[in-house]
Design an enzyme around this catalytic site. Structure first.
Site, PDB file in Angstrom:
ATOM      1  N   LYS A 206      -9.328  50.966 -54.805  1.00  0.00           N
ATOM      2  CA  LYS A 206      -7.691  50.847 -54.916  1.00  0.00           C
ATOM      3  C   LYS A 206      -7.262  51.407 -55.958  1.00  0.00           C
ATOM      4  O   LYS A 206      -6.306  52.268 -56.196  1.00  0.00           O
ATOM      5  CB  LYS A 206      -7.247  49.552 -54.688  1.00  0.00           C
ATOM      6  CG  LYS A 206      -7.503  48.997 -53.204  1.00  0.00           C
ATOM      7  CD  LYS A 206      -7.180  47.485 -53.029  1.00  0.00           C
ATOM      8  CE  LYS A 206      -7.485  46.813 -51.800  1.00  0.00           C
ATOM      9  NZ  LYS A 206      -7.531  45.472 -51.722  1.00  0.00           N
ATOM     10  N   GLY A 303      -4.195  41.163 -44.630  1.00  0.00           N
ATOM     11  CA  GLY A 303      -3.713  40.598 -43.587  1.00  0.00           C
ATOM     12  C   GLY A 303      -3.086  41.669 -42.356  1.00  0.00           C
ATOM     13  O   GLY A 303      -2.464  42.473 -42.773  1.00  0.00           O
TER      14      GLY A 303
HETATM   15  N1  LIG Z   1      -7.104  44.019 -42.294  1.00  0.00           N
HETATM   16  C1  LIG Z   1      -6.340  44.077 -43.657  1.00  0.00           C
HETATM   17  O1  LIG Z   1      -5.847  42.924 -44.287  1.00  0.00           O
HETATM   18  C2  LIG Z   1      -6.098  45.284 -44.133  1.00  0.00           C
HETATM   19  C3  LIG Z   1      -5.432  45.409 -45.192  1.00  0.00           C
HETATM   20  C4  LIG Z   1      -5.145  46.753 -46.040  1.00  0.00           C
HETATM   21  C5  LIG Z   1      -5.862  47.596 -45.213  1.00  0.00           C
HETATM   22  N2  LIG Z   1      -6.623  47.681 -44.200  1.00  0.00           N
HETATM   23  C6  LIG Z   1      -7.233  48.868 -44.044  1.00  0.00           C
HETATM   24  O2  LIG Z   1      -6.990  48.811 -42.262  1.00  0.00           O
HETATM   25  C7  LIG Z   1      -7.996  49.505 -41.797  1.00  0.00           C
HETATM   26  C8  LIG Z   1      -8.203  48.797 -40.525  1.00  0.00           C
HETATM   27  O3  LIG Z   1      -8.562  47.312 -40.878  1.00  0.00           O
HETATM   28  P1  LIG Z   1      -8.722  46.279 -39.735  1.00  0.00           P
HETATM   29  O4  LIG Z   1      -8.868  45.011 -40.706  1.00  0.00           O
HETATM   30  O5  LIG Z   1      -7.642  46.489 -38.824  1.00  0.00           O
HETATM   31  O6  LIG Z   1     -10.396  46.753 -39.001  1.00  0.00           O
HETATM   32  P2  LIG Z   1     -10.560  46.223 -37.721  1.00  0.00           P
HETATM   33  O7  LIG Z   1     -10.241  44.771 -37.398  1.00  0.00           O
HETATM   34  O8  LIG Z   1     -12.256  46.128 -38.025  1.00  0.00           O
HETATM   35  O9  LIG Z   1     -10.207  47.118 -36.759  1.00  0.00           O
HETATM   36  C9  LIG Z   1     -11.077  48.209 -36.576  1.00  0.00           C
HETATM   37  C10 LIG Z   1     -10.563  49.072 -35.220  1.00  0.00           C
HETATM   38  O10 LIG Z   1     -11.053  50.193 -35.015  1.00  0.00           O
HETATM   39  C11 LIG Z   1     -11.795  50.422 -33.729  1.00  0.00           C
HETATM   40  N3  LIG Z   1     -12.746  51.325 -33.950  1.00  0.00           N
HETATM   41  C12 LIG Z   1     -13.961  51.464 -34.729  1.00  0.00           C
HETATM   42  N4  LIG Z   1     -14.530  52.497 -34.710  1.00  0.00           N
HETATM   43  C13 LIG Z   1     -14.002  53.199 -33.440  1.00  0.00           C
HETATM   44  C14 LIG Z   1     -14.295  54.525 -33.207  1.00  0.00           C
HETATM   45  N5  LIG Z   1     -15.134  55.356 -33.470  1.00  0.00           N
HETATM   46  N6  LIG Z   1     -13.205  54.986 -32.482  1.00  0.00           N
HETATM   47  C15 LIG Z   1     -12.018  54.405 -32.051  1.00  0.00           C
HETATM   48  N7  LIG Z   1     -11.991  53.086 -32.417  1.00  0.00           N
HETATM   49  C16 LIG Z   1     -12.860  52.802 -33.183  1.00  0.00           C
HETATM   50  C17 LIG Z   1     -12.269  49.089 -33.491  1.00  0.00           C
HETATM   51  O11 LIG Z   1     -12.239  48.902 -32.147  1.00  0.00           O
HETATM   52  P3  LIG Z   1     -12.849  47.623 -31.205  1.00  0.00           P
HETATM   53  O12 LIG Z   1     -11.628  46.790 -31.587  1.00  0.00           O
HETATM   54  O13 LIG Z   1     -13.081  48.035 -29.864  1.00  0.00           O
HETATM   55  O14 LIG Z   1     -14.095  47.195 -32.135  1.00  0.00           O
HETATM   56  C18 LIG Z   1     -10.879  48.279 -34.052  1.00  0.00           C
HETATM   57  O15 LIG Z   1     -10.075  48.269 -32.954  1.00  0.00           O
HETATM   58  C19 LIG Z   1      -8.906  49.744 -42.674  1.00  0.00           C
HETATM   59  O16 LIG Z   1      -9.087  50.993 -43.333  1.00  0.00           O
HETATM   60  C20 LIG Z   1      -8.820  48.764 -43.902  1.00  0.00           C
HETATM   61  O17 LIG Z   1      -9.346  48.965 -44.995  1.00  0.00           O
HETATM   62  C21 LIG Z   1      -6.882  46.382 -43.600  1.00  0.00           C
END
Ligand SMILES: NC(=O)c1ccc[n+]([C@@H]2O[C@H](COP(=O)([O-])OP(=O)(O)OC[C@H]3O[C@@H](n4cnc5c(N)ncnc54)[C@H](OP(=O)(O)O)[C@@H]3O)[C@@H](O)[C@H]2O)c1
Length: 429
Positions: A206, A303
């Site tokens: 970050k 979140g």
């Molecule tokens: N969560 C947070 O609080 C947060 C905060 C700031 C930034 N972020 C960023 O936001 C991004 C997403 O985070 P997240 O927490 O939402 O992650 P997550 O819950 O692990 O979700 C990832 C998603 O991507 C899908 N996916 C994985 N590989 C794929 C592929 N090859 N083709 C198509 N879809 C694929 C997964 O599918 P399935 O559902 O089918 O497994 C899932 O729906 C990351 O870069 C993270 O660093 C997250």
């Protein structure tokens, strides 16, 4: 002419699913602000069999992310898969096809940001990434736009909620690191493998993005000096409190004499400093600019819903640009500014030494500081049985000089141990 903007959503996990809900729930507000309705047209996921309970027909979901990017019915791509590949290739593909991209992916931007920004610039389309740092906290846009005319001197942030939660438990409840981590895992604030958070990798990614935007410089995660919080003890925290400080994991980016210094490490923050009041899993970023003075942004750094809120803000912006036929907002060229070696970075330091409780010890230690040009700002002595603990806070000094001082102190006969060495944000900055 766009009558609506159709989104290809890559990933539907925490952030993607929250975005789908927000787009559904706030449809009227979004249409007013973007000028057209925004529709989630296609969603790429890994596992099609999952029931996601979202207000979208099943036929919008696919496991073919490349197909979503190339779909002529998709105007804008939102990448919330995470990780480097396939996210990088999908984003490049979308940008080359002239489709604006919104991403929350700090890991990717902290390594490949320059390539992606240049691709967006070349294609004349938006690449927006507000959610990549500080989750729901507006930070990228203020740095890029509101502060575009100011000279940013320093940015200091608490940008990892997990470590801030752990340090808050250690500070408020006297927990050990292990107990506070277990508590954070139980509550879902820490991953089963907490390495990325507690060793500072997440914060380093970050702060690389922050430094790139704040200073227009090419900074990648490997440029960031990094120390995590695993060695912080309840004793360190208590000692800091006795001196009027709180221990926080700070991500610091500053520009000094044309060089960029970027680092993540535990830091003693004076109790009266606004960052000291940032507790639990909250994040905050403190900015010092020439004209603007001091600013602080505070909020939920992670979140699903807070992060989706930031993604949606970018989406509305990109949709407006598309509808009005404006060339995408880009961050311009990033300069190759030198990265300052950590040894040359200056700050105040706290350190303590356990020494034999007899006369003359301080007289033997003081020259070791002086030899390396480290000047002592304050010293306290606490008796601990046969030993005494001497607690020092220095004036501003170079890291390399303080390290040399510590080595020299270890050679003094009466010094049994030189303990925690922590940087201090003090009156001298
Ligand atoms: N969560 C947070 O609080 C947060 C905060 C700031 C930034 N972020 C960023 O936001 C991004 C997403 O985070 P997240 O927490 O939402 O992650 P997550 O819950 O692990 O979700 C990832 C998603 O991507 C899908 N996916 C994985 N590989 C794929 C592929 N090859 N083709 C198509 N879809 C694929 C997964 O599918 P399935 O559902 O089918 O497994 C899932 O729906 C990351 O870069 C993270 O660093 C997250």
């Amino acid at each position: 002419m766009h009558e609506q903007v159709r989104v290809g959503l890559l990933g539907c996990g925490n952030v993607g699913a929250a975005l789908v809900r927000l787009v559904h729930e706030h449809a009227d507000v979004i249409e007013t602000r973007a000028g057209v309705p925004i529709e989630i047209a296609r969603v790429a996921v890994r596992d099609l069999s999952k029931d996601r309970g979202l207000p979208l027909p099943a036929n919008r979901f696919t496991d073919d992310a490349v197909g979503v990017v190339g779909d002529p019915d998709v105007d804008v791509v939102v990448e919330v898969i995470g990780g480097v590949e396939p996210a990088r290739a999908l984003i490049v593909e979308a940008l080359m096809a002239g489709k604006p991209v919104i991403t929350a992916n700090k890991e990717l931007l902290a390594v490949h940001g320059r390539e992606l920004f240049e691709t967006a610039e070349g294609a004349g389309v938006d690449l927006l990434f507000e959610a990549s740092v500080g989750g729901g906290i507006p930070l990228m846009r203020p740095l890029r736009e509101s502060l575009a005319g100011d000279r940013i001197r320093r940015v200091m942030g608490i940008v990892n909620g997990t470590t801030n939660y752990i340090l808050t438990r250690m500070t408020d409840d006297g927990d050990t690191f292990a107990d506070a981590l277990a508590d954070a895992q139980l509550l879902g604030f820490a991953e089963p493998d907490p390495t990325a958070d507690v060793e500072g990798y997440d914060a380093a990614a970050k702060v690389a993005i922050i430094a790139s935007i704040a200073f227009g410089a090419r900074v990648v995660a490997s440029d960031v000096y990094r120390e995590g919080i695993t060695d912080i003890t309840a004793d360190d925290i208590a000692a800091a409190r006795d001196l009027g400080y709180v221990v926080k994991l700070l991500a610091i980016a500053e520009e000094v004499d044309g060089e960029v210094a970027v680092r993540v490490h535990p830091t003693m923050v004076p109790e009266r400093h606004p960052l000291a009041a940032v507790r639990d899993s909250f994040n905050a970023v403190f900015i010092e600019g020439d004209a603007v003075g001091e600013l602080m942004f505070y909020g939920r750094g992670a979140g699903g819903a807070p992060t989706a809120s930031a993604v949606l803000g970018d989406l509305v912006d990109a949709a407006k640009n598309l509808v009005e036929g404006r060339k995408g907002a880009t961050i311009g060229t990033l300069a190759a500014k030198p990265i300052r070696d950590i040894g040359d970075v200056s700050s105040q330091f706290y350190l303590h030494a356990e020494v034999a409780d007899r006369p003359g010890v301080l007289a033997a230690m003081a020259p070791r500081f002086a030899e390396h040009g480290v000047s002592i700002r304050s010293m306290q002595q606490q008796g601990i049985g046969e030993e005494a603990r001497l607690v020092f806070v220095t004036h501003r000094a170079r890291e390399a000089d303080v390290r040399a001082t510590v080595l020299a102190l270890r050679d003094v006969d009466a010094v049994h141990r030189v303990g925690a060495v922590l940087r201090v944000i003090g009156d001298e900055g």
